[in-house]
Design an enzyme around this catalytic site. Sequence first.
Site, short mmCIF file in Angstrom:
data_model
loop_
_atom_site.label_atom_id
_atom_site.label_comp_id
_atom_site.label_asym_id
_atom_site.label_seq_id
_atom_site.Cartn_x
_atom_site.Cartn_y
_atom_site.Cartn_z
N LYS A 177 0.84 -1.20 0.00
CA LYS A 177 0.00 0.00 0.00
C LYS A 177 0.87 1.26 0.00
O LYS A 177 0.59 2.23 -0.72
CB LYS A 177 -0.91 0.00 1.23
CG LYS A 177 -1.75 1.27 1.43
CD LYS A 177 -2.83 1.43 0.40
CE LYS A 177 -3.64 2.71 0.59
NZ LYS A 177 -4.40 2.75 1.85
N LYS A 244 1.17 11.94 6.42
CA LYS A 244 1.44 10.77 7.27
C LYS A 244 1.90 9.59 6.43
O LYS A 244 2.85 8.88 6.78
CB LYS A 244 0.18 10.42 8.07
CG LYS A 244 0.30 9.21 8.98
CD LYS A 244 -0.26 7.95 8.35
CE LYS A 244 -1.73 8.04 8.05
NZ LYS A 244 -2.28 6.76 7.53
#
Length: 302
Positions: A177, A244
């Site tokens: 991911k 993030k």
Amino acid sequence: MHIQSRERTVGFVGLGMMGGPMADNILKNGHSLVVYDIDPRKVDRLAAMGAERGEGPADLARRAGILISMVDTTAQAEEVIIGPGGFIETAQPGDVVISMSTIDPLALRKMQETLARKGIDIIDSPVTGMEKGAKEGTLRAYVGGKPEALEKVRSVLESMTSQILHLGDVGNGMAMKLVNNMLFQVNRILIIEALALGAKVGLDPKQMVEVIGNTTGNSVAFQYSAPRIVAREFEGIRMDITYKDIELQTALAKSVKMPMFMANAALQVYQMARAAGLGNEDGVAVVKIYEQFTGVPVCSRT
């Protein structure tokens, strides 16, 4: 709520932009569901659809054998899964935790070690497909963990996704991911730079989007980002979340002693936009920073 055994009941923490519609699809596919979120209004919405209300992660683990964490950060995931009041306090041997947040793969492996001492399995299953895929149940899941743990929860994952890809050990789904996100998130900065440059030298941004969409400059990232930039559509996945993600990408590279040039540069551009107060807007809002540099808006001139 459909009556099922504790082992087949699902506990879901984190009912945000992605988690909310994912929980909807779990219910629609006939699974018993217990939910918790720090925002009680989100719990109320799921309860109106037939879910049971939970009082916190430990309460969910007392009532459900399949436990999903869909929160924002690594710290939040650790709190939900292994922290005080977390899943670990009341989960039973044989239960499976599904970590679906985009978090640190190394932290996941440490959580696996902690949970294993109580006989609890964990798989990571971050998803791609954005909010549209979450609503339509067409997300793609990247899974890391034991094959037997995946099989225990496959029907639950299938209720939220159109494809499940098993990529090996715990953390591998998350690594996949992060790699995928890096290509999109870094590419978006280049798209913004290109459109800002074209606008500065006199090209119509709307025409640029049409032309590039049929040339070698085209990409999935371009098709998602460029029309939104020109239309000034800045709502979407918060830039704080994008930042993030890139922090996780660069930290993962650091852990294996790999230099990262483009991702680190993109990280600073997003940080610049966040410092300008754009953290709650979609990443395409970075264009506002470039417009300050050029003095030219990147929007249609017709």
